[in-house]
Design an enzyme around this catalytic site. Structure first.
Site, PDB file in Angstrom:
ATOM      1  CG  ASN A   1      -0.426  -0.159   2.528  1.00 52.23           C
ATOM      2  OD1 ASN A   1       0.641  -0.737   2.694  1.00 52.23           O
ATOM      3  ND2 ASN A   1      -1.114   0.346   3.532  1.00 52.23           N
ATOM      4  CB  VAL A   2       1.653   3.707  -2.230  1.00 51.06           C
ATOM      5  CG1 VAL A   2       2.387   5.042  -2.357  1.00 51.06           C
ATOM      6  CG2 VAL A   2       2.600   2.559  -2.567  1.00 51.06           C
ATOM      7  CD  GLU A   3      -1.604   4.734   4.531  1.00 54.25           C
ATOM      8  OE1 GLU A   3      -1.133   5.592   5.303  1.00 54.25           O
ATOM      9  OE2 GLU A   3      -2.277   3.759   4.911  1.00 54.25           O
TER      10      GLU A   3
ATOM     11  CB  CYS B   1      -5.452  -1.196  -1.747  1.00 58.35           C
ATOM     12  SG  CYS B   1      -6.734  -0.643  -0.599  1.00 58.35           S
TER      13      CYS B   1
ATOM     14  CD  GLU C   1      -5.423  -5.795  -1.714  1.00 59.75           C
ATOM     15  OE1 GLU C   1      -5.007  -4.631  -1.510  1.00 59.75           O
ATOM     16  OE2 GLU C   1      -5.998  -6.476  -0.845  1.00 59.75           O
TER      17      GLU C   1
ATOM     18  CB  CYS D   1     -10.664  -3.269   1.104  1.00 58.91           C
ATOM     19  SG  CYS D   1     -10.194  -2.550  -0.475  1.00 58.91           S
TER      20      CYS D   1
ATOM     21  CB  CYS E   1      -8.617  -4.892  -3.098  1.00 57.82           C
ATOM     22  SG  CYS E   1      -7.809  -3.279  -3.092  1.00 57.82           S
TER      23      CYS E   1
HETATM   24  N1  THU Z   1      -5.305  -1.644   2.575  1.00 56.80           N
HETATM   25  C1  THU Z   1      -4.746  -2.364   1.559  1.00 56.80           C
HETATM   26  O1  THU Z   1      -3.654  -2.060   1.083  1.00 56.80           O
HETATM   27  N2  THU Z   1      -5.437  -3.424   1.081  1.00 56.80           N
HETATM   28  C2  THU Z   1      -6.620  -3.878   1.586  1.00 56.80           C
HETATM   29  O2  THU Z   1      -7.211  -4.783   1.027  1.00 56.80           O
HETATM   30  C3  THU Z   1      -7.133  -3.287   2.834  1.00 56.80           C
HETATM   31  C4  THU Z   1      -6.598  -1.933   3.144  1.00 56.80           C
HETATM   32  C5  THU Z   1      -4.583  -0.470   3.062  1.00 56.80           C
HETATM   33  C6  THU Z   1      -5.193   0.845   2.676  1.00 56.80           C
HETATM   34  C7  THU Z   1      -4.615   1.761   3.737  1.00 56.80           C
HETATM   35  O3  THU Z   1      -3.339   2.222   3.290  1.00 56.80           O
HETATM   36  C8  THU Z   1      -4.427   0.880   4.948  1.00 56.80           C
HETATM   37  O4  THU Z   1      -4.539  -0.456   4.472  1.00 56.80           O
HETATM   38  C9  THU Z   1      -5.432   1.106   6.058  1.00 56.80           C
HETATM   39  O5  THU Z   1      -6.731   1.017   5.568  1.00 56.80           O
END
Ligand code: THU
Length: 139
Positions: free
Chosen positions: A48-50, A59, A61, A92, A95
């Site tokens: 994940n890259v915020e 996410c 994925e 999620c 994804c």
């Molecule tokens: N996140 C994912 O990378 N994949 C998922 O399927 C669930 C959530 C990440 C998004 C965010 O950066 C962090 O988890 C918290 O929600």
């Protein structure tokens, strides 16, 4: 031997953990990694890259699907997603839709409760077939 028997889940999980360590998650402090086995034997992964604009976060994925396409496409046959402890994490909702598009109903997913198919993880999914069933001439 079926495909299920040949899936090295420990390797997939290890690749997901490796990816998770590259996550950029300063806002949630919730790193995620994911790895997928492609039908030609390739492994793809993502983290994940915020973003300071929280809603723009990618996410793990998303990165994995991008790598899938960049490295030759194909179908995902198995996916393992992990949290910062390396434990299985359910993808999620958004994804799950990505995994459906690129793996379909039979793609297998590692969950805390064991291996599940995408048909179980995303029942009654919307997919490309639904687009085909629309008849524009019916008004
Ligand atoms: N996140 C994912 O990378 N994949 C998922 O399927 C669930 C959530 C990440 C998004 C965010 O950066 C962090 O988890 C918290 O929600």
């Amino acid at each position: 031997m079926g495909q299920a028997a040949s899936i090295d889940w420990e390797l997939l999980r290890a690749k997901a953990i490796e990816a998770m360590h590259q996550a950029y998650a300063p806002y949630s402090t919730f790193p995620v990694g994911v790895a997928g086995l492609v039908d030609d034997g390739r492994l793809v992964s993502g983290c994940n890259v915020e973003n300071a604009s929280y809603g723009v976060a990618l996410c793990a994925e998303c990165g994995m699907i991008s790598q899938l396409r960049l490295t030759g496409g194909g179908r995902l046959v198995a996916v393992a997603c992990v949290n910062g402890n390396g434990d299985p994490l359910m993808p999620c909702g958004r994804c799950r839709q990505l995994l459906w598009e690129h793996g379909g109903a039979r793609c297998q997913v590692m969950t805390a409760a064991g291996v599940r198919t995408m048909a179980e993880v995303l029942p009654d999914a919307f997919g490309g077939d639904d687009l085909d069933h629309f008849d524009a001439s019916r008004g």
